[in-house]
Design an enzyme around this catalytic site. Sequence first.
Site, PDB file in Angstrom:
ATOM      1  N   ARG A  54      10.808   0.710  -5.021  1.00 44.26           N
ATOM      2  CA  ARG A  54       9.658   0.638  -5.920  1.00 44.26           C
ATOM      3  C   ARG A  54      10.051   1.226  -7.263  1.00 44.26           C
ATOM      4  O   ARG A  54      11.176   1.699  -7.428  1.00 44.26           O
ATOM      5  CB  ARG A  54       8.382   1.291  -5.330  1.00 44.26           C
ATOM      6  CG  ARG A  54       8.534   2.346  -4.314  1.00 44.26           C
ATOM      7  CD  ARG A  54       9.171   3.591  -4.783  1.00 44.26           C
ATOM      8  NE  ARG A  54       8.518   4.100  -5.951  1.00 44.26           N
ATOM      9  CZ  ARG A  54       9.075   4.811  -6.891  1.00 44.26           C
ATOM     10  NH1 ARG A  54      10.344   5.143  -6.792  1.00 44.26           N
ATOM     11  NH2 ARG A  54       8.406   5.240  -7.942  1.00 44.26           N
ATOM     12  N   GLY A  55       9.132   1.221  -8.219  1.00 46.45           N
ATOM     13  CA  GLY A  55       9.454   1.658  -9.579  1.00 46.45           C
ATOM     14  C   GLY A  55       9.777   0.435 -10.411  1.00 46.45           C
ATOM     15  O   GLY A  55      10.510  -0.459  -9.972  1.00 46.45           O
ATOM     16  N   ALA A  56       9.200   0.386 -11.620  1.00 44.79           N
ATOM     17  CA  ALA A  56       9.242  -0.850 -12.407  1.00 44.79           C
ATOM     18  C   ALA A  56      10.657  -1.399 -12.664  1.00 44.79           C
ATOM     19  O   ALA A  56      10.942  -2.562 -12.346  1.00 44.79           O
ATOM     20  CB  ALA A  56       8.478  -0.626 -13.710  1.00 44.79           C
ATOM     21  N   ARG A  95       4.536  -8.022  -6.251  1.00 43.06           N
ATOM     22  CA  ARG A  95       3.746  -6.924  -6.828  1.00 43.06           C
ATOM     23  C   ARG A  95       3.344  -7.338  -8.241  1.00 43.06           C
ATOM     24  O   ARG A  95       4.199  -7.671  -9.058  1.00 43.06           O
ATOM     25  CB  ARG A  95       4.543  -5.599  -6.870  1.00 43.06           C
ATOM     26  CG  ARG A  95       4.786  -5.014  -5.483  1.00 43.06           C
ATOM     27  CD  ARG A  95       5.233  -3.574  -5.545  1.00 43.06           C
ATOM     28  NE  ARG A  95       4.142  -2.662  -5.875  1.00 43.06           N
ATOM     29  CZ  ARG A  95       4.323  -1.383  -6.163  1.00 43.06           C
ATOM     30  NH1 ARG A  95       5.547  -0.866  -6.177  1.00 43.06           N
ATOM     31  NH2 ARG A  95       3.306  -0.609  -6.437  1.00 43.06           N
ATOM     32  N   GLN A 208       4.621   9.704  -4.150  1.00 42.13           N
ATOM     33  CA  GLN A 208       5.971   9.504  -4.708  1.00 42.13           C
ATOM     34  C   GLN A 208       6.490  10.762  -5.400  1.00 42.13           C
ATOM     35  O   GLN A 208       7.694  10.967  -5.488  1.00 42.13           O
ATOM     36  CB  GLN A 208       5.965   8.344  -5.725  1.00 42.13           C
ATOM     37  CG  GLN A 208       5.789   6.969  -5.135  1.00 42.13           C
ATOM     38  CD  GLN A 208       4.337   6.542  -5.186  1.00 42.13           C
ATOM     39  OE1 GLN A 208       3.435   7.358  -5.017  1.00 42.13           O
ATOM     40  NE2 GLN A 208       4.089   5.260  -5.385  1.00 42.13           N
ATOM     41  N   ASP A 249       4.723   1.071 -15.991  1.00 45.74           N
ATOM     42  CA  ASP A 249       4.950  -0.210 -15.302  1.00 45.74           C
ATOM     43  C   ASP A 249       4.703  -1.401 -16.214  1.00 45.74           C
ATOM     44  O   ASP A 249       5.153  -2.506 -15.934  1.00 45.74           O
ATOM     45  CB  ASP A 249       4.054  -0.301 -14.066  1.00 45.74           C
ATOM     46  CG  ASP A 249       4.445   0.766 -13.068  1.00 45.74           C
ATOM     47  OD1 ASP A 249       3.994   1.922 -13.242  1.00 45.74           O
ATOM     48  OD2 ASP A 249       5.235   0.465 -12.164  1.00 45.74           O
ATOM     49  N   ASN A 259       0.409   2.943 -15.932  1.00 47.65           N
ATOM     50  CA  ASN A 259       1.313   3.696 -15.036  1.00 47.65           C
ATOM     51  C   ASN A 259       0.533   4.067 -13.774  1.00 47.65           C
ATOM     52  O   ASN A 259      -0.657   3.742 -13.641  1.00 47.65           O
ATOM     53  CB  ASN A 259       1.859   4.944 -15.764  1.00 47.65           C
ATOM     54  CG  ASN A 259       3.010   5.589 -15.007  1.00 47.65           C
ATOM     55  OD1 ASN A 259       3.936   4.894 -14.588  1.00 47.65           O
ATOM     56  ND2 ASN A 259       2.968   6.889 -14.816  1.00 47.65           N
ATOM     57  N   LYS A 260       1.207   4.733 -12.887  1.00 45.58           N
ATOM     58  CA  LYS A 260       0.620   5.093 -11.585  1.00 45.58           C
ATOM     59  C   LYS A 260      -0.760   5.713 -11.757  1.00 45.58           C
ATOM     60  O   LYS A 260      -0.993   6.530 -12.662  1.00 45.58           O
ATOM     61  CB  LYS A 260       1.592   6.069 -10.888  1.00 45.58           C
ATOM     62  CG  LYS A 260       1.168   6.597  -9.538  1.00 45.58           C
ATOM     63  CD  LYS A 260       0.862   5.503  -8.526  1.00 45.58           C
ATOM     64  CE  LYS A 260       1.988   4.511  -8.333  1.00 45.58           C
ATOM     65  NZ  LYS A 260       1.582   3.302  -7.576  1.00 45.58           N
TER      66      LYS A 260
HETATM   67  O1  MRU Z   1       3.899   2.061  -7.079  1.00 46.65           O
HETATM   68  P1  MRU Z   1       5.216   2.500  -7.625  1.00 46.65           P
HETATM   69  O2  MRU Z   1       5.830   3.647  -6.888  1.00 46.65           O
HETATM   70  O3  MRU Z   1       6.171   1.338  -7.809  1.00 46.65           O
HETATM   71  O4  MRU Z   1       4.841   3.028  -9.078  1.00 46.65           O
HETATM   72  C1  MRU Z   1       5.854   3.515  -9.923  1.00 46.65           C
HETATM   73  C2  MRU Z   1       5.318   4.143 -11.140  1.00 46.65           C
HETATM   74  O5  MRU Z   1       4.158   4.089 -11.452  1.00 46.65           O
HETATM   75  C3  MRU Z   1       6.315   4.770 -12.021  1.00 46.65           C
HETATM   76  O6  MRU Z   1       5.800   5.884 -12.662  1.00 46.65           O
HETATM   77  C4  MRU Z   1       6.684   3.675 -13.028  1.00 46.65           C
HETATM   78  O7  MRU Z   1       7.156   2.527 -12.346  1.00 46.65           O
HETATM   79  C5  MRU Z   1       7.715   4.034 -13.921  1.00 46.65           C
HETATM   80  S1  MRU Z   1       9.229   3.879 -13.118  1.00 46.65           S
HETATM   81  C6  MRU Z   1      10.476   4.272 -14.112  1.00 46.65           C
END
Ligand code: MRU
Length: 373
Positions: A54-56, A95, A208, A249, A259-260
């Site tokens: 996961r993570g953008a 996603r 996370q 993201d 973002n999250k």
């Molecule tokens: O749902 P996730 O764990 O994929 O969400 C990730 C985030 O929100 C991170 O903060 C974001 O992707 C930045 S990653 C460098």
Amino acid sequence: MRVNGRHFETIWINNQHPAVVQIIDQRLLPFAFQTEDICTVTEMYTAIRDMHLRGAPLIGAAGAFGMYLAMVNAAGDKPEKQYITDMAGYLKSARPTAVNLAWAVDKLAHDLRNTSSREAAVETARRGALAITAIERENCLKIGQHGVRLIEALSQKKKGDTVHILTHCNAGWLACIDYGTATAPIYLAHDQGIKVHVWVDETRPRNQGARLTAWELSQHGVPCTVIADNTGGHLMQQGRVDMVIVGSDRASPYGDICNKIGTYLKALAARDNNIPFYAALPSSTFDWNLSEGAVETPIEERNGDEVRFIEGLYEGRTCSVDIVAPGVPVANYAFDITPARLVTGIITERGIVNADKKSIFTLFPENLNPVNE
Ligand code: MRU
């Protein structure tokens, strides 16, 4: 970055078996470190959707490797244009929020439409996916090099006392290829001998922060403390947070940051306490066609069980427990949008920029187009 002293990145092609892509199964961290073999586009779709990774930036790279696997396993002498379009659409649907996924998959699909044989398609996809990982690795390093100047300045202002940085979710190397986005300046500062300490939001519902960010920072020896998500405001009022750095993201060219979930509340608290709030992101995270406020951003809604149950370690085994009153519905929105007015600046691979359209397009002029100008 280092895991038990050994260098790891988050995604790679198996040296011995080029038809196998390997990832770190992030669902098991921090309790177990295990890699997973991904052999088909369907397995890659599942890994993205169910958050094995996961993570953008990382799901962008994973989407590119998904296209590679789709070419490796394609039937016939030459992948049909329709097959390429279908595979791209399939991967992008895994996603919806992080725009890096569509960015990477569309880039590969575009290059693949001009290939003349299956071998050429496999090679184009392989090179394309490796190029994306190289770009993202490099961009994160540059984000670190620009961002570390902010931490240096705070350290000087505090006459060498510890700089306390609050972060949300995991925008570390696990969310990227290496270094991370929000964490890159922190790792560089730590490596330069600047005293830093990170307040890590646990980041419900999937934790996370508690599970991934705290793990990777401690693997690198960066001092950190995990806090419940609703603690940040209190610490800011007490003068115990010097800056906030988060990832993103999807960002609008106006400087709005998706973002999250929970990031917006940290930005509000930071503004109320005069604390600088930065977003660190590579240019692949900008959605150049978003309007002001990023209102078109699709906000992912995930399974409510992620809210209802909490997973942890009990007597050496992971288990999940129900924490919600029986029969009460739950909702699970995965992201929120922090408006540009609350963002002090955006740390990109080209430098640190104000969160406004003029400044952002001055740094990335090639992305001005008839829709967004
Ligand atoms: O749902 P996730 O764990 O994929 O969400 C990730 C985030 O929100 C991170 O903060 C974001 O992707 C930045 S990653 C460098």
